[in-house]
Design a protein around this motif. Structure first.
Motif, PDB file in Angstrom:
ATOM      1  N   GLY A  98      -9.247   4.778  -2.407  1.00 23.31           N
ATOM      2  CA  GLY A  98      -9.972   5.466  -1.649  1.00 23.31           C
ATOM      3  C   GLY A  98      -9.523   6.959  -1.111  1.00 23.31           C
ATOM      4  O   GLY A  98      -8.118   7.022  -1.148  1.00 23.31           O
ATOM      5  N   SER A  99     -10.001   8.016  -0.723  1.00 24.07           N
ATOM      6  CA  SER A  99      -9.445   9.226  -0.186  1.00 24.07           C
ATOM      7  C   SER A  99      -9.050   8.975   1.135  1.00 24.07           C
ATOM      8  O   SER A  99      -9.717   8.335   2.010  1.00 24.07           O
ATOM      9  CB  SER A  99     -10.245  10.278  -0.614  1.00 24.07           C
ATOM     10  OG  SER A  99      -9.707  11.419   0.121  1.00 24.07           O
ATOM     11  N   ASN A 143      -3.398  12.514  -1.974  1.00 19.82           N
ATOM     12  CA  ASN A 143      -3.254  11.926  -0.908  1.00 19.82           C
ATOM     13  C   ASN A 143      -4.345  10.953  -0.702  1.00 19.82           C
ATOM     14  O   ASN A 143      -4.761  10.436   0.398  1.00 19.82           O
ATOM     15  CB  ASN A 143      -3.844  13.100   0.308  1.00 19.82           C
ATOM     16  CG  ASN A 143      -3.004  14.309   0.268  1.00 19.82           C
ATOM     17  OD1 ASN A 143      -1.788  14.169   0.281  1.00 19.82           O
ATOM     18  ND2 ASN A 143      -3.582  15.377   0.558  1.00 19.82           N
ATOM     19  N   ASP A 144      -4.474  10.096  -1.873  1.00 19.71           N
ATOM     20  CA  ASP A 144      -5.201   8.869  -1.877  1.00 19.71           C
ATOM     21  C   ASP A 144      -4.434   7.872  -1.491  1.00 19.71           C
ATOM     22  O   ASP A 144      -3.217   7.731  -1.888  1.00 19.71           O
ATOM     23  CB  ASP A 144      -6.057   9.025  -3.209  1.00 19.71           C
ATOM     24  CG  ASP A 144      -7.033   9.984  -3.568  1.00 19.71           C
ATOM     25  OD1 ASP A 144      -7.463  10.539  -2.495  1.00 19.71           O
ATOM     26  OD2 ASP A 144      -7.328  10.088  -4.778  1.00 19.71           O
ATOM     27  N   LEU A 145      -5.255   6.756  -1.296  1.00 23.11           N
ATOM     28  CA  LEU A 145      -4.646   5.382  -0.908  1.00 23.11           C
ATOM     29  C   LEU A 145      -4.737   4.378  -2.177  1.00 23.11           C
ATOM     30  O   LEU A 145      -5.648   4.527  -2.746  1.00 23.11           O
ATOM     31  CB  LEU A 145      -5.253   4.699   0.222  1.00 23.11           C
ATOM     32  CG  LEU A 145      -4.872   3.132   0.792  1.00 23.11           C
ATOM     33  CD1 LEU A 145      -3.326   3.547   1.467  1.00 23.11           C
ATOM     34  CD2 LEU A 145      -5.758   2.670   1.603  1.00 23.11           C
ATOM     35  N   TYR A 146      -3.518   3.945  -2.566  1.00 20.81           N
ATOM     36  CA  TYR A 146      -3.491   3.011  -3.442  1.00 20.81           C
ATOM     37  C   TYR A 146      -3.044   1.713  -3.059  1.00 20.81           C
ATOM     38  O   TYR A 146      -1.838   1.433  -2.321  1.00 20.81           O
ATOM     39  CB  TYR A 146      -2.334   3.441  -4.579  1.00 20.81           C
ATOM     40  CG  TYR A 146      -3.073   4.692  -5.372  1.00 20.81           C
ATOM     41  CD1 TYR A 146      -3.534   4.574  -6.600  1.00 20.81           C
ATOM     42  CD2 TYR A 146      -2.821   6.016  -4.687  1.00 20.81           C
ATOM     43  CE1 TYR A 146      -4.232   5.610  -7.154  1.00 20.81           C
ATOM     44  CE2 TYR A 146      -3.399   7.062  -5.446  1.00 20.81           C
ATOM     45  CZ  TYR A 146      -3.989   6.761  -6.766  1.00 20.81           C
ATOM     46  OH  TYR A 146      -4.433   7.933  -7.211  1.00 20.81           O
ATOM     47  N   PHE A 178       0.668  -1.274   0.073  1.00 20.99           N
ATOM     48  CA  PHE A 178      -0.033   0.053  -0.001  1.00 20.99           C
ATOM     49  C   PHE A 178       1.081   1.304   0.028  1.00 20.99           C
ATOM     50  O   PHE A 178       1.888   1.239   0.559  1.00 20.99           O
ATOM     51  CB  PHE A 178      -0.827  -0.136   1.138  1.00 20.99           C
ATOM     52  CG  PHE A 178      -2.017  -1.062   1.281  1.00 20.99           C
ATOM     53  CD1 PHE A 178      -3.271  -0.808   0.600  1.00 20.99           C
ATOM     54  CD2 PHE A 178      -1.734  -2.281   1.724  1.00 20.99           C
ATOM     55  CE1 PHE A 178      -4.233  -1.669   0.745  1.00 20.99           C
ATOM     56  CE2 PHE A 178      -2.822  -3.344   1.864  1.00 20.99           C
ATOM     57  CZ  PHE A 178      -3.917  -2.804   1.139  1.00 20.99           C
ATOM     58  N   ALA A 179       0.330   2.380  -0.544  1.00 23.76           N
ATOM     59  CA  ALA A 179       1.077   3.709  -0.521  1.00 23.76           C
ATOM     60  C   ALA A 179      -0.077   4.595  -0.389  1.00 23.76           C
ATOM     61  O   ALA A 179      -0.971   4.623  -1.068  1.00 23.76           O
ATOM     62  CB  ALA A 179       1.816   3.673  -1.660  1.00 23.76           C
ATOM     63  N   VAL A 180       0.353   6.071   0.207  1.00 23.01           N
ATOM     64  CA  VAL A 180      -0.365   7.022   0.211  1.00 23.01           C
ATOM     65  C   VAL A 180       0.222   8.043  -0.914  1.00 23.01           C
ATOM     66  O   VAL A 180       1.549   8.229  -0.386  1.00 23.01           O
ATOM     67  CB  VAL A 180      -0.834   7.781   1.338  1.00 23.01           C
ATOM     68  CG1 VAL A 180      -1.578   8.919   1.347  1.00 23.01           C
ATOM     69  CG2 VAL A 180      -1.448   6.623   2.368  1.00 23.01           C
ATOM     70  N   GLU A 181      -0.403   8.222  -1.650  1.00 25.57           N
ATOM     71  CA  GLU A 181       0.110   9.148  -2.906  1.00 25.57           C
ATOM     72  C   GLU A 181       0.207  10.737  -2.428  1.00 25.57           C
ATOM     73  O   GLU A 181      -0.712  11.246  -1.722  1.00 25.57           O
ATOM     74  CB  GLU A 181      -0.502   9.208  -4.017  1.00 25.57           C
ATOM     75  CG  GLU A 181       0.209   9.250  -5.295  1.00 25.57           C
ATOM     76  CD  GLU A 181      -0.001  10.564  -6.137  1.00 25.57           C
ATOM     77  OE1 GLU A 181       0.270  10.868  -7.048  1.00 25.57           O
ATOM     78  OE2 GLU A 181      -0.748  11.459  -5.592  1.00 25.57           O
ATOM     79  N   ASN A 182       1.239  11.489  -2.749  1.00 20.04           N
ATOM     80  CA  ASN A 182       1.310  12.864  -2.403  1.00 20.04           C
ATOM     81  C   ASN A 182       0.489  14.003  -2.901  1.00 20.04           C
ATOM     82  O   ASN A 182       0.170  14.917  -2.305  1.00 20.04           O
ATOM     83  CB  ASN A 182       2.935  13.166  -2.407  1.00 20.04           C
ATOM     84  CG  ASN A 182       3.854  12.559  -1.357  1.00 20.04           C
ATOM     85  OD1 ASN A 182       3.300  12.034  -0.405  1.00 20.04           O
ATOM     86  ND2 ASN A 182       4.911  12.390  -1.849  1.00 20.04           N
ATOM     87  N   SER A 183       0.226  13.477  -4.308  1.00 19.79           N
ATOM     88  CA  SER A 183      -0.269  14.863  -4.935  1.00 19.79           C
ATOM     89  C   SER A 183      -1.820  14.859  -4.873  1.00 19.79           C
ATOM     90  O   SER A 183      -2.447  16.013  -4.679  1.00 19.79           O
ATOM     91  CB  SER A 183      -0.255  14.631  -6.717  1.00 19.79           C
ATOM     92  OG  SER A 183      -0.864  13.248  -6.940  1.00 19.79           O
ATOM     93  N   THR A 214       1.459  17.836   1.279  1.00 19.14           N
ATOM     94  CA  THR A 214       1.908  16.633   2.238  1.00 19.14           C
ATOM     95  C   THR A 214       2.889  16.169   1.263  1.00 19.14           C
ATOM     96  O   THR A 214       3.168  16.063   0.072  1.00 19.14           O
ATOM     97  CB  THR A 214       0.693  15.655   2.176  1.00 19.14           C
ATOM     98  OG1 THR A 214       0.133  15.533   0.853  1.00 19.14           O
ATOM     99  CG2 THR A 214      -0.398  16.065   3.003  1.00 19.14           C
ATOM    100  N   THR A 215       4.021  15.363   1.947  1.00 20.91           N
ATOM    101  CA  THR A 215       4.881  14.563   1.515  1.00 20.91           C
ATOM    102  C   THR A 215       5.181  13.428   2.475  1.00 20.91           C
ATOM    103  O   THR A 215       5.852  13.281   3.609  1.00 20.91           O
ATOM    104  CB  THR A 215       6.304  15.334   1.351  1.00 20.91           C
ATOM    105  OG1 THR A 215       6.100  16.428   0.477  1.00 20.91           O
ATOM    106  CG2 THR A 215       7.527  14.369   0.858  1.00 20.91           C
ATOM    107  N   PHE A 216       4.337  12.282   2.180  1.00 19.88           N
ATOM    108  CA  PHE A 216       4.345  11.199   3.256  1.00 19.88           C
ATOM    109  C   PHE A 216       5.724  10.488   2.953  1.00 19.88           C
ATOM    110  O   PHE A 216       5.727   9.336   2.271  1.00 19.88           O
ATOM    111  CB  PHE A 216       3.235  10.357   2.910  1.00 19.88           C
ATOM    112  CG  PHE A 216       1.955  11.029   3.413  1.00 19.88           C
ATOM    113  CD1 PHE A 216       1.649  11.583   4.711  1.00 19.88           C
ATOM    114  CD2 PHE A 216       0.909  11.501   2.439  1.00 19.88           C
ATOM    115  CE1 PHE A 216       0.376  12.427   4.974  1.00 19.88           C
ATOM    116  CE2 PHE A 216      -0.167  12.139   2.597  1.00 19.88           C
ATOM    117  CZ  PHE A 216      -0.262  12.579   4.070  1.00 19.88           C
ATOM    118  N   GLY A 217       6.857  10.674   3.685  1.00 15.85           N
ATOM    119  CA  GLY A 217       8.090  10.189   3.415  1.00 15.85           C
ATOM    120  C   GLY A 217       8.394   8.866   4.125  1.00 15.85           C
ATOM    121  O   GLY A 217       9.330   8.434   3.887  1.00 15.85           O
ATOM    122  N   ALA A 218       7.485   8.591   5.216  1.00 14.23           N
ATOM    123  CA  ALA A 218       7.691   7.336   5.788  1.00 14.23           C
ATOM    124  C   ALA A 218       6.178   6.734   6.240  1.00 14.23           C
ATOM    125  O   ALA A 218       5.303   7.397   6.409  1.00 14.23           O
ATOM    126  CB  ALA A 218       8.415   7.857   7.164  1.00 14.23           C
TER     127      ALA A 218
END
Length: 722
Positions: free
Chosen positions: A197-198, A178-181, A171-176, A205-209
């Motif tokens: 989903g959102s 903020n959605d979950l993939y 899983f990852a949360v995208e920065n542009s 946001t920059t979810f670096g960790a």
């Protein structure tokens, strides 16, 4: 424990080289999350429960950034991308790097910053370059990368991703956005992704960790502010992508995280609440919790818990000392009335205190509607705060929660460092109240004053202009229990300083409950300010001792001076620089009160010049300017009547009343106006009689004719402030 272990290892290395230990893996699956920040990288261990972090590695051996880190549970090393060496690296338990060689498969001249490890396989991703996997079991000299996503398909803007424990979903949360993939892998191992989903998050946001815990909660850390959010992915067949604030952690412009996903998140040296778990008390429910540190606590006691012990089985019922000792209630909780709350800041540091109350009795705290105390910045010691119980509050037993910390912005849940949470059962009592509004609910009258009295001055009536409303609150028997006075300053065109106050004619000062009286300025309760003036016979409510002090510097240049909303064309100032609500409760309900609009007036502050019409340089509190026919307070002087342009003959025995002769100029003109609508005042130095010609006849006849003089249709519009 981990920090102590690292320290002992470091000391041992100084006295005798231990190469075997230097390259050894972690002893177990750590519960901390590890952040690699900066260039060269510093390593931090983060307690996810509270966001408490400590520096554990300052010399990794890498010259620059270490990124794309992930914990390999197969060999208990951390793997990452050594940017300066342009290769993957293995990081041991004392956070030293050992660079590895990838023989082939990775694109040249690329720097990876998204990575994680699962099942002894290292995965790397780079937008517009693709996703790659490296089998770490091939041996250090035989590592080969395999492309599992093409450059064209790698379109997500990511700074990290994380594998789900045991099952291996990625899983990852995208920065542009903020959605979950979620990434999926086909039979050949090729990767693709799909939006799940959102998260509900917005802003930069920059979810670096990003990482998981053993239960299936996903954690994402925002580089920009250090805030850690949690997503509940425990049930992969039915989950919401919504993220919830979980804890405050360290912020950094360069940030990457790794964690052993099979480890649970545990609490150490942590204080939890005691309310039932429906109020979000336990760690699993993201309850409020603080890493216990010096200086930030309520009362004198704070206890450390590994897990929340909540009602009815809280630790306060097991015979141990009760650490809920920082809050006491000085009055009962009645629908529609104020409550005195004593708060003891026990540490030695200035702290932020917030409080929540379950007013509707639904066994939860609504952070939007049920936070009654917001970021009160309190010195060490005892403080009295005042809150209003909503009239709609559900009667019966409920709960309140208080938090103290070193930072503002606390919610009723979530973890932070340094502070304490205390939960209290309370009881709300029934009380039936009725409201009578003057001039009406949601409407205003306008008060306008010319502050040159007893001289006429420029007579522009924009020296002090206030929208004004009074709410008379009565009990079931029809007796008055409280006045709430509302106002918004609309203009200040005075060179002189002026205070603003309201007298309750013929209401003895002793009848007012001074402890519960309060003022709210710009939606902020001023808890430590008494609004009942000393030395008065009747109750006088001082709303501002100097209205000039309530105003920010003007936005307009030129002739604006320190004035507010009086110069034509100078409309940049905010319309609500000073709005207020004053609450004046009585010790016992009174049967009758003064006529509306009560007795509002302006006055001269002590030690400030207020014109040359007086026999002293500073008239001070002797000088009051009321509406025509209103009485002075007992602190004012009668000596200014019948001087300069004032023609009234003041007889205090006739005031208040229909025969009270005060503040009357020639032809009946006043120095204070009461207009029964939202009035457009004259611009600066425009005589009100020029802007509103019909006022002269209205004043001369004592209000018998030209009653609509103040309406815009009867004004000279180009002489008004707009």
């Amino acid at each position: 424990m981990m920090k102590q272990k690292i320290l002992l290892i470091a000391l041992g290395l100084l006295s005798a080289p231990l190469p075997a230990l230097a390259i050894s893996p972690f002893d177990d699956c750590p519960t901390e999350a590890f952040l690699f920040q900066g260039s060269p990288s510093t390593v931090y261990a983060v307690d996810l429960a509270t966001g408490q972090y400590s520096e554990v590695g300052t010399n990794t051996g890498a010259a620059g950034v270490i990124n794309a880190v992930g914990f390999n549970e197969s060999d208990r090393y951390i793997y990452g991308w050594n940017k300066s060496a342009a290769t993957i690296t293995r990081i041991n338990q004392i956070y030293r790097v050992e660079d590895l060689t990838v023989q082939e498969g990775l694109p040249a001249d690329k720097s990876f910053f998204v990575g994680d490890v699962f099942n002894n396989t290292y995965f790397l991703y780079l937008k517009n370059s693709g996703m790659f996997k490296i089998d770490l079991g091939q041996g250090d000299d035989n590592l080969v990368a395999i492309r599992i996503m093409s450059a064209a398909d790698a379109t997500l803007t990511l700074t990290d991703f994380a594998f789900y424990p045991e099952t291996g979903e990625l899983f990852a949360v995208e920065n542009s956005n903020n959605d979950l993939y979620q990434f999926s892998f086909d039979g050949a191992g090729n990767a693709s992704f799909a939006r799940k989903g959102s998260t509900g998050l917005s802003g930069t946001t920059t979810f670096g960790a990003q990482y998981f815990d053993k239960s299936g909660f996903m954690y994402i850390s925002n580089n920009n502010d250090g805030k850690i959010y949690r997503l509940d992915l425990r049930d992969l067949n039915a989950f919401s992508a919504t993220a919830e604030f979980f804890a405050d952690g360290p912020s950094s412009g360069q940030n990457d995280g790794a964690r052993c996903a099979s480890a649970p998140v545990t609490a150490k040296n942590t204080d939890f609440g005691d309310a039932p778990d429906s109020y979000k008390t336990s760690l699993e429910n993201n309850g409020p919790r603080h890493f216990i540190g010096p200086n930030f606590f309520l009362g004198t006691l704070v206890d450390a818990e590994g897990a929340a012990l909540f009602a009815p089985s809280s630790d306060d019922n097991d015979g141990s000392p009760d650490d809920e000792d920082g809050i006491t209630f000085g009055s009962s909780f009645k629908q529609g009335s104020d409550v005195l709350i004593n708060v003891v800041v026990g540490g030695e540091a200035v702290s932020y205190v917030s409080g929540w109350f379950d007013w509707n009795g639904n066994n939860t705290f609504d952070n939007d509607t049920e936070q009654a105390i917001v970021d009160e910045f309190l010195m060490p010691g005892s403080h009295t705060l005042k809150i209003r119980v909503p009239e709609s509050a559900q009667t019966g037993n409920t709960w309140a929660r208080f938090r103290i910390g070193q930072n503002s912005g606390l919610t009723s849940f979530g973890g932070v460092t340094y502070g304490e949470v205390e939960d209290y059962p309370i009881t709300i009592e029934e009380q039936t109240l009725t409201h009578t509004y003057y001039p009406g609910e949601g409407t205003w009258v306008t008060l306008a004053y010319e502050d040159n009295w007893p001289q006429k001055g420029d007579y522009d009536f924009n020296d002090v202009v206030i929208f004004y409303r009074v709410d008379t609150i009565s009990n079931q028997e029809g007796n008055i229990v409280r006045y709430d006075i509302y106002g918004k300053l609309q203009a200040y065109g005075a060179s002189f300083p002026n205070g603003f106050a309201v007298q309750l004619d013929n209401i003895a000062r002793s009848l007012v409950n001074e402890n519960l009286s309060k003022i709210i300025v710009n939606d902020k309760t001023i808890h430590n300010q008494s609004v009942i003036e000393n030395g008065q016979d009747f109750a006088v409510i001082v709303i501002s001792g100097n209205l000039k002090d309530e105003l920010a510097p003007p936005q307009c240049s030129g002739n604006a001076g320190n004035f507010y909303r009086v110069w034509q064309g100078c409309t940049l100032d905010a319309a609500d620089q000073f709005s207020f609500v004053v609450s004046v409760p009585f010790n016992s309900a009174i049967s009758t009160g003064p006529d509306m609009p009560l007795n509002p007036f302006i006055f001269a502050p002590e030690g400030r010049f207020h014109g040359d019409a007086f026999n002293v340089e500073f008239p001070g509190r002797d000088l009051e300017i009321h509406l025509k026919g209103d009485s002075l307070t007992s602190l004012a002087s009668e000596q200014f009547f019948s001087t300069a342009n004032d023609t009234s003959v003041y007889d205090p025995s006739k005031c208040p009343g229909p025969d009270c002769d005060s503040f009357r100029g020639e032809n009946g003109t006043p120095w204070g106006l009461l207009i029964d609508s939202n009035w457009s005042h004259p611009s600066e130095r425009v005589d009100v009689l020029e802007a509103y010609p019909n006022l002269a006849e209205f004043a001369r006849t004592g209000g018998e004719t030209n009653t609509n003089w103040h309406q815009r249709v009867n004004a000279i519009v180009n002489k008004l402030f707009e």
